[in-house]
Structure formats: C-alpha cells, structure tokens
Scaffold this active site. Structure first.
Site, short mmCIF file in Angstrom:
data_model
loop_
_atom_site.label_atom_id
_atom_site.label_comp_id
_atom_site.label_asym_id
_atom_site.label_seq_id
_atom_site.Cartn_x
_atom_site.Cartn_y
_atom_site.Cartn_z
CB SER A 682 -0.94 0.01 1.21
OG SER A 682 -0.20 -0.04 2.42
CE LYS A 725 -3.36 0.96 4.82
NZ LYS A 725 -3.13 0.51 3.44
#
Length: 793
Positions: A682, A725
């Site tokens: 990511s 996140k």
C-alpha cells in the site's frame, strides 16, 4: 374289603358332594374338609347308609353355591372311612376313592345333592406297549423326585410296585403339581393307555421345568458361593489389616469411585470404560506404580461435566444493555453479536459458524466475549493460543507418557464445571508450527460445528460433546490464520477508535475504573477533558485504549501517593500541568512535516496496532544508477519501490525527467523508524511520489497523505485497512487523503465526522496522484520545458 366287594355294594343312587380345588382318584386316600351345609348333610347321609358318597369336582372353585351345571359329569365314588365334627360346625372326613362314575341324573338338590350314577368299568389288561409306557412313566417319576420335586421316597417305591396301568397313571397324577383342569383330564381318560399318555406328557413338562430350575439354582449357587468366598476373604483381609493397625482405605476408595461414576452422568460407553479401569484398580496392589495413573484418569473422567450445563436466560434487550454498558461504539460489532444471539435463541442446537474477532490490540475483543457470556448467563473461559507450538496442548497426551494430562480445552471445561460455556481462544493468529505438530490442525475439529460433538482427546480416549460450547476466537491479523481454519470461522472486524470515541471511553469507563483500583474518589482527583485529549493526541498513538488507560493509571498512582503523604483537597489535572505527571509528549500532533519538501511524501499504513502515518524520503546523488532501499522493508514493499522506479523511467519524458537519469544518478529511498519492520504494497504510490518529487525537483504538499498499490502502467490498485488508515490520518491532522477509487465503498464504515473533516480524493492513475500531491504548477511547467527542449534538439 376288596375293591370288587366295594363295587358290588355301591348303590345306584348316592348323596353327592361337590369338591373345590380337589380331584379324587380311585385307590387313593385323602382327607376331606366339608363346610357347606349341603355337603355336611350329604356326608351325614353317607354315614347313615353304607358310607358311600359321590365326589365331583366343581368347574369353578369360586362358586359358593353350585348347581348341577357347575360340576363335571365324571367323578369318583369314595368310601368314608372316618368322620370328625369340628367345633365351628364343619366336618373333616377321611375318604378312599373306589371307582369312576358318570352322573346320569340329579334327583334332588335340597337338603343335599342326590344323584343317580353309572359306574365306569376299567380295562386293566396290558400289552408290551403299555408296559413300556409304564416303565417310562416310573423312570420320569423317579427323575422328578431326584430333581427336587417334594415326593417322599416311599411314594416313589409304591409307584414302582403298581402293576395296573390305569391305577399307576392315577397315582402319579395325584402326586404331581397340576391344576384341577389337568387332573380332571386324567380322571376323564377312561382308557388306561390314553391315561398313561396324558400323564406322561404332564410329567415330561414337569421334569423339563425342574431341570431348568435346577440349572438356575446351580448357577445362583455358584454365584453365591463365589460371592460368599469373596466376602469371607475380604473379611479375613480386614481382620488381618486391623491386626496390623491398617484400614481398608483401598476398598473405601473403590466404593467412592463407583459412586462418582454412577453420579457423573457419562454416556454408557464411557461409563463402561470407567468401570473397566476401576476393576483394574481394584485388582492392583496399593503400592503398584500404575495405580496413581488410573486414579488420575478416573478423577478426570468423573470430574467432567457430562450433563451439567448453565441455564440460559437470553433476552436481546438485556444483552443490548450489557454490551452498551461495557463498550462504547463498535456498533457494527454489537449488531452482529446480537444477530448471532437471536439465531441462537430460535434454534435448539446452535450449528452456526464460530465467531472470530479480528482487530488491533485494545479494541475490546476479549471484553466483548465476557459481555456475551454475561448476557447468556454462561461461564466464561479464556485460553491464549499465542506461541503454542505443541498439538498436545489441544488434544492432550496419551496415558502412556509420564505426567500425561488432557488438552487445555478439556481442562478448561472441567474447571468451569459446565458443558456449555463461552470459550474464547485468544491470539489464534499467533499459533506456531514446528516438529512437535501443528496446533491449528488440531483446532480444525474443535472449531467445526459439524464434528465437535464427538471431540476425541488423546488422554480421555473417549468422545466429549463440544457442540454446546460457544467458541469465539480473536486475532490481530487475519493473514497468518490457515485458510482451512479461517473457513470455519465468521470474521467480525474490530476497527480502531476515533479521538472522540477514545475521549468518551476514557471519561465514562477508564477514569472511574482507575480511580476505584487506586483507592481514589472523584473528590480526590479530577482529570479534565483537555488533559484526556492531550494524552490521546501526544502521549499515545494506537487504535485501542490500552496505553491511554496506562497513562491514566500513572496519574492516579502519583495522586494516590500524594494523598497518602497528606495532601488535602482535590487534585485537578489539565493540559497545562499534564507534563508534571507524564513528562514531555511522546508524539507530535498535526502534520508530519512543517513545510513542503522535495522528496518527502506522507503515506498511510496499517499495522497490528491499527493505522499509522509514515514518511517516505527519497534523495538522489551522482552515481551509476544504483537504488538503495532502507528502513527494514519487507520483500513486498521492496517490489513496490522497484515498480515505482520502473513506472517513472517509462514516463520520464512526460514527467520532465531526463530519460538517462539511471546512468548518472543513484537513488536512496528510506522509510524512517528503521527499527520497525515494514511490509505491504500500500506504500507504492507514496514511494513513487517521493521518487518523482526528487527527480523532478518538485516539492510534495505536506497536508496530503496517500495510500495505494502501484502497477507498472501507473494504475492505483485497492488496499486493505482503509478505515484504520483514515483514522490515523485524522489523528495526525492531515487535510487531504488520496485513496484508490475502488476503495470508495469502504468509506461507509468511516464515522461521519471523520469523513466531513477529511478531503478524501479517489484516484485511479499516478497522473492524478501527482496532480494532487505535488506543488501546484510545478510538474506541468517542468514537463513543458522538457518537451520544448526535446523538439529543438
């Protein structure tokens, strides 16, 4: 007087006495008790006229006042040998049977029966067949007497001396234990041959019964003899032990185990196994080494709750109240748990999937399990699987090993004392595997509702039903769990808490709990919301609330010390004096960078502790095109960095970068916090942005954070853990977040106020990422100059 003489003197008309439960045969003497008025009158009449009387058996013994139709037609003429009047008005007579007769007519019924009779002559001739039948009959009669039939020996001798076939049949029949109906059949058998055959049939049946009874008696006698022998030996043993000053402790122990086995409620096959082991224990000397092994085994078998279970009181409203009382937020989790309990309340046997709580540490996974147990009124068992490497921890050791014990599942259920607890297995993602076995493979049977109703523990060697146990597992990460085990569980994700949720949890749960545990009251300590917010922002960086609770506990301990030292009044802790208790802040709140810088990009990552913000740094230097990747990066993250460099090399001219930069320039990509291992795809677009920034000389906007996987063509692929996140970005004060467009659907899980505070931008290509992440006007201007220079050349 001979029988012939008697027969000549028998008149044709005789007084008649009906008999109950008695059949008289010729040539036999029997006592006769007479009590009915008619019978006494008939007996008196017989005594007055020749002592002859007709005796006929009643068809039904219960008939008190019989009529001629209630009596058989064939009877026996008897001579009254003696009569005795009794004080109660009845009479006793001794009569001898003389000859069979048939009643032809009843002449009167009152005051006594008077009947016309026809005497029946008998054929006493014999032949070879009749003699054979007579001998066989005598042998069977002797055999019956030998098998225990109460026949005097003189009767057996008398039977052997009878030469007339009919008389022998009568004699034997009279001494057999036959019903009145059977004896009447013999009396009515007028041919001696037929009489012998019927008598032999009755006698054969009697002998068969006697033989069977004898066998049963012998078997019982043998058992009794063995029991008595064992009893005498035990009594002798007791006497010897008493002489030696010892007690029969072993016998008392055996009896105690027998009582435990009977009361345990274990299944029949298990009970049979337990009694077999108990029998072995009873035969062993007390000093034998194996006795302790058998005792321990029996203790485990009898101590298990085979039929004991908690009575459930499931009410969804009260369950909702329990969950809300113990936990703030986690609405999706609570909703799923209540759905699970609702299905459980509608089904007699819960065969649904095993729940698996997955989320960062400190987010309430274990406490939710406790709340479920409390709402169901069940016992709660917690077992940690972290670091477990031996399969025997689950299934137990076989009894052949020294110190063998059941597995921890059976041990826990035995300690709980119920067969339907809520069983929580913590840290299922941290189970190890080595040469000793794979514990996760042993869990496959335990956590499968279709086969755990007969769970086999190696120590017990008997099936135990785990289908009523409600299993819940917890994990921080889903990936380490083997696919086969993951397939048996329904995963419920626990997200990290927002700042507002942490503040509410601290104010409502953590502060009161720590005040109570440290002996303080609200009148002694007041922690302001500003102080709690400051702890959340600058002293902790986590998805859960464990470190937050530790810091609150640290404040409470210091205040408790001051109270003991004599401080009076209330202590107030706010953001201004917080450093006096916790020291300087550990983390900076707000943006990671103060200014826009070249080669520095902000990324979002997800760890076991929840979401976090990282910085990716890139720099260039003269060299030969080498690339250095540091920061303890994993293989997947290194591959993402190489993919980003390949994309930039492919599109160098479009980005305004010299295509031959790899020949004269070295690149170094570093991710700070090098002591922490990092991996995952990511951070791909973050590293690409950082590298492009340093090669283009274009600063990266400091208020922009990003997450997404990069492809060689510059496409942005979706990632996981988006909610955690974005919560981390919100905590860090980030204003704009770039996310993959395919992750837009995951924004529904994000709290509404976080969505309102953040500018969330979906992107599909790296061109869109550079447009939002790089300083305004920087990239287009440089790309244009590079394009013009290329044209002039």
């Amino acid at each position: 007087m001979s029988q012939t003489d008697d027969r000549d003197e028998i008149p044709e008309i005789l007084p008649l006495i009906p008999l109950r439960d008695l059949t008289l045969f010729p040539n036999l003497v029997v006592p006769l008790f007479v009590g009915r008025e008619r019978s006494i009158e008939a007996l008196e009449e017989a005594m007055r006229k020749g002592h002859a009387v007709a005796l006929v058996t009643q068809r039904e013994a219960e008939t008190q006042d019989p009529s001629p139709g209630d009596m058989y037609e064939i009877g026996c003429v008897a001579t009254v040998m003696q009569e005795l009047k009794l004080p109660d008005g009845t009479a006793k007579a001794l009569v001898e049977g003389v000859q069979r007769f048939r009643v032809t007519e009843f002449l009167q019924e009152d005051p006594y029966f008077l009947a016309r009779v026809e005497l029946i002559e008998e054929d006493e001739r014999t032949d070879t067949e009749i003699e054979a039948r007579m001998r066989a009959l005598v042998q069977d009669f002797e055999k019956a007497a030998g098998l225990g039939k109460p026949i005097p020996q003189e009767v057996v001798v008398a039977a052997a001396g009878i030469e007339e076939p009919g008389r022998l049949a009568d004699f034997v029949t009279f001494h057999l234990h036959l019903s009145v109906e059977d004896k009447q059949q013999i009396l009515e058998a007028l041919r001696p041959k037929d009489r012998l055959e019927k008598t032999a049939r009755f006698l054969s049946k009697e002998v068969e019964i006697l033989e069977l009874g004898s066998k049963i008696q012998d078997r019982v006698k043998d058992q009794m003899s063995e029991t008595q022998r064992e009893y005498f030996l035990r009594e002798q043993l007791k006497a010897i032990q008493q002489e030696l000053g010892q007690t029969d402790e072993q016998q008392a122990e055996i009896e105690e185990y027998e009582e435990k086995i009977a009361q345990s409620g274990m299944p029949e096959d298990v009970e049979e196994k337990a009694r077999k082991e108990l029998g072995r224990l009873a035969k062993m000397p007390a000093a034998a080494a194996e006795t302790s092994v058998i005792r321990t085994y029996l203790d485990w078998l009898t101590g298990l709750p085979w039929r004991v279970q908690d009575e459930e009181h499931l009410d969804l409203e009260s369950a909702q109240d329990v969950l809300d009382e113990d936990h703030y937020g986690l609405e999706k989790v609570k909703e799923r748990v209540l759905e699970y309990l609702a299905v459980h309340s509608l089904t007699d046997k819960m065969r649904g999937p095993i729940l698996c709580f997955v989320g960062p540490p400190g987010t309430g996974k274990t406490s939710i399990g406790r709340a479920i147990a409390r709402s169901l009124n069940r016992k709660f068992i917690r077992m940690s699987l972290g670091g477990m490497r031996d399969e025997a921890e689950i299934r137990g050791h076989r009894r052949t090993y020294v110190g063998a014990l059941p597995g921890r599942i059976i041990q826990s259920i035995s300690q709980a004392g119920t067969r339907n607890p809520v069983f929580m297995m913590d840290e299922v993602d941290k189970v190890g595997m080595d040469f000793r076995g794979d514990p996760t493979s042993a869990l496959l049977e335990v956590l499968d509702p279709e086969q755990n109703d007969s769970f086999q523990d190696h120590y017990l060697e008997a099936p135990f039903d785990l289908s009523d146990v409600m299993f819940i597992t917890t994990a921080n990460l889903l990936d380490p769990i083997p696919p086969a085990l993951k397939d048996r569980m329904e995963v419920i994700h626990f997200p990290g808490y927002t700042e507002e949720e942490k503040l509410h949890i601290a104010r409502k749960y953590l502060v009161p709990k720590q005040l109570d545990e440290n002996g303080l009251t609200p009148g002694k300590l007041d922690i302001a919301d500003t102080a709690l917010t400051e702890i959340i922002r600058r002293y902790t960086r986590e998805a859960g609330v464990r470190n937050l609770e530790r810091d609150i506990a640290a404040i409470c301990r210091q205040v408790a010390r001051k109270v003991v030292e004599g401080r009076k009044g209330k202590t107030r802790v706010s953001s201004r004096n917080l450093t006096d208790y916790l020291g300087p802040p550990k983390f900076s709140y707000g943006l990671a960078e103060e200014n826009d810088e070249v080669g520095v990009a902000t990324g979002l990552v997800w760890t076991e502790a929840g979401g976090d913000v990282i910085v990716v740094e890139a720099t260039k230097m003269p060299g030969k095109g080498e690339v250095s990747l540091t920061g303890q990066l994993g293989d997947v993250m290194r591959e993402s960095a190489h993919a980003a460099i390949s994309y930039i090399r492919t599109n160098a001219e479009t980005l305004g970068i010299s295509p031959d930069f790899t020949e004269s320039t070295d690149l170094h990509v570093h991710v700070p916090a090098a002591a922490i291992p990092k991996d995952g795809p990511s951070a791909g677009i973050t590293m690409a942005t950082s590298i492009a920034s340093v090669l283009m000389g274009c600063p990266v906007r400091r208020e922009v954070a990003m997450t997404g996987e990069i492809t060689l063509r510059g496409h942005v692929l979706p990632i996981g853990g988006l909610k955690e996140k974005l919560l981390a970005a919100h905590r860090a004060g980030v204003e704009t977040v770039l996310i993959p467009k395919e992750n837009v659907k995951d924004l529904e899980l994000l709290p509404e106020h976080v969505r309102d505070d953040l500018d969330i931008v979906p992107v599909e290509t790296m061109a869109q990422v550079f447009k939002r992440a790089l300083a305004a006007g920087c990239a287009p201007k440089r790309a244009k100059k590079r394009k013009a220079r290329g044209t002039s050349g």
